[in-house]
Write an enzyme that holds these catalytic residues in place. Structure first.
Site, PDB file in Angstrom:
ATOM      1  NE  ARG A 188      -2.415  -2.942   3.067  1.00  0.00           N
ATOM      2  CZ  ARG A 188      -3.733  -3.161   3.135  1.00  0.00           C
ATOM      3  NH1 ARG A 188      -4.555  -2.146   3.153  1.00  0.00           N
ATOM      4  NH2 ARG A 188      -4.205  -4.384   3.199  1.00  0.00           N
TER       5      ARG A 188
ATOM      6  CG  ASP B 140      -4.884   2.858   5.769  1.00  0.00           C
ATOM      7  OD1 ASP B 140      -5.073   4.081   5.726  1.00  0.00           O
ATOM      8  OD2 ASP B 140      -5.734   2.057   6.192  1.00  0.00           O
TER       9      ASP B 140
END
Ligand code: AMP
Ligand code: MG
Length: 484
Positions: A180, A249
């Site tokens: 991520r 995220d």
């Protein structure tokens, strides 16, 4: 015959700062609820000879396939604009499965118990939210939008306590990786330059192997990831998708949609639409998505600076140029996408104006975003308001004039439009009805019939009956939850 698992786990070769070894929590009464044979085929996995009890054991984590090395990943991220240390609080990557054509897939459990990153959470997931992710990920796949896939949902037999008691379940999620933006933020904040460089090299070789030999690889990575996210958000906006929780995220380096727990589709056209119960300020509203994508990319760019240039000023300038280019490039791509939705062969000043006027008419009338494009393509199916609205009728006449200038006129336009405009999307009221019956009563008939409809979103031929109608007022009070 064996199932065909072929694990080859490479993420563990990064330093152990990037993950923790974790075992899934055992299920008490494992039961397989859904198995995705389409995705299984793509992975070259064959479950047809496995007994139901074996499948239930596999997909709750009671019996792990050979070659798995379960880990939870460490990452940080900006949640609603604020930096936080996170990590997989309720997810475990079992390993990386290699398909026969050498494609690499993370096989991940979601809802399989606590991990070192769980903080105060229980690491579990409700059947309702795992069914929701399954349904939406299938819908996105058939809408041809990059997204993580759902291989299975299995019930654990362990109740999960939220506002009420829910059946607990595990989703088996498949993605090209779970690296991520937040993985890079974590490394930039807490790890050495050497470990950060390792993450960069690993990411390049896993997702952008063409860049591994280049001197300007970090800047090129930023450009590639930026392009991927630009086209991802364009695709979301093409079909009215609102991700709902575009924290850094939840942004994948591969450019796939991931972690879309509170996502929903917009029905009546309103750029400010936001359904997530935790998105009080509508930060992640429908029309904010491109600006947020750019903001997220700027955060990602910040983590790459030392690898872009030794001279920090030069690095900053180069990264800033990429980030600044996002806005005009997005604008251009958005008009191209809208042009396709309207069947134009090219988008010049007249087409641009026609697009702008349609958008402002849809906004004013809160016209259904999906059905409007269907009606434009086929006036014979013109229901209700579309018949009597003078502004729309004038607009439509001018649109036809533009279309008739193109080769093949209306017929050609209709063909192009059918590829860009879905007839069916996951309507909020249908999703809720299907999930509630399945999760509360164990009645999956609506779930399966909705899933079948969502498998064929694009059709050349359809009638007024195929057009979905939203019950008046349903969306106004509609709220979605992060899926815990
Ligand atoms: P999400 O918004 O679903 O991407 O989740 C944000 C963060 O909360 C991630 O670090 C998740 O792992 C964590 N989280 C969500 N649900 C739970 C849960 N039930 N138990 C522990 N951690 C959770
Ligand atoms: Mg997340």
């Amino acid at each position: 015959m064996s199932i065909g698992w072929n694990f080859d786990n490479t993420y563990q070769k990064l330093s152990s700062d990037f993950y923790s070894r974790v075992e899934p929590m055992p299920a008490e009464k494992p039961k397989l609820t859904l198995l995705n044979t389409r995705l299984a085929e793509e992975l070259a996995l064959d479950f047809s000879n496995a007994e139901p009890a074996e499948l239930a054991s596999i997909f709750t984590g009671n019996r792990l396939p050979e070659g798995t090395q379960p880990i939870s990943q460490a990452y940080a991220g900006h949640q609603f604009g604020h930096f936080t240390m996170l990590g997989d609080g309720r997810a475990i990557v079992l390993g990386e499965h290699l398909s026969p054509d050498d494609k690499r897939f993370d096989i991940q459990f979601k809802g399989s118990g606590r991990t070192p990153y769980s903080r105060s959470g229980d690491g579990r997931a409700t059947l309702y939210s795992m069914l929701r992710e399954y349904l939406i990920s299938e819908a996105l796949f058939h809408l041809r939008i990059p997204a993580s896939g759902s291989l299975a949902v299995a019930e654990t037999g362990i109740p999960v306590y939220r506002e009420t008691v829910h059946p607990g379940a595990v989703l088996t999620r498949v993605a090209s990786s779970h690296i991520r933006f937040g993985t890079f933020e974590y490394a930039a904040r807490f790890l050495s330059l050497e470990k950060r460089r390792k993450l960069l090299s690993y990411t390049l070789s896993r997702h952008y192997p063409d860049l591994t030999e280049r001197d300007d690889q970090a800047l090129e990575l930023l450009k590639c990831v930026s392009e991927k996210h630009l086209s991802l958000v364009i695709e979301w906006m093409r079909v009215g998708f609102i991700h709902g929780v575009m924290n850094t995220d939840n942004m994948s380096i591969s450019g796939e949609s991931i972690d879309f727990g509170p996502c929903a589709f917009m029905n009546g056209f309103n750029p400010a639409t936001a359904f997530s119960s935790v998105d009080m300020n509508k930060r992640y509203a429908f029309s904010n998505q491109p600006g947020i994508a750019q903001w997220n990319l700027a955060v990602f760019a910040g983590t790459l600076l030392p690898f872009i240039d030794d001279d920090e000023e030069k690095a900053r300038k180069a990264a800033q140029d990429v980030i600044s280019a996002f806005e005009p490039r997005f604008r251009e791509a958005w008009y191209r996408m809208m042009g396709k939705k309207l069947g134009f062969q090219h988008v010049g000043p007249s087409e641009t104006e026609q697009i702008d006027r349609l958008i402002s008419w849809m906004e004013k009338t809160k016209s259904d975003y999906t059905n409007t494009f269907l009606v434009i393509a086929n006036r014979d199916q013109k229901p209700g308001r579309f018949k009597t609205d003078n502004e729309f009728n004038t607009w439509h006449k001018e649109w036809l004039e533009l279309i008739n200038r193109d080769h093949n006129g209306l017929e050609g336009a209709r063909k192009r439009m059918a590829d860009s405009n879905p007839v069916t999307i996951p309507r909020n009221h249908l999703v809720e009805e299907a999930l509630t019956e399945a999760s509360n009563d164990g009645n999956f008939s609506k779930f399966h019939s909705l899933l079948e409809t969502l498998k064929k979103p694009y059709r050349q031929v359809w009638t007024a009956e195929d057009m979905q109608q939203v019950p008046a007022g349903f969306d106004e009070g509609y709220k979605t939850y992060c899926g815990t």
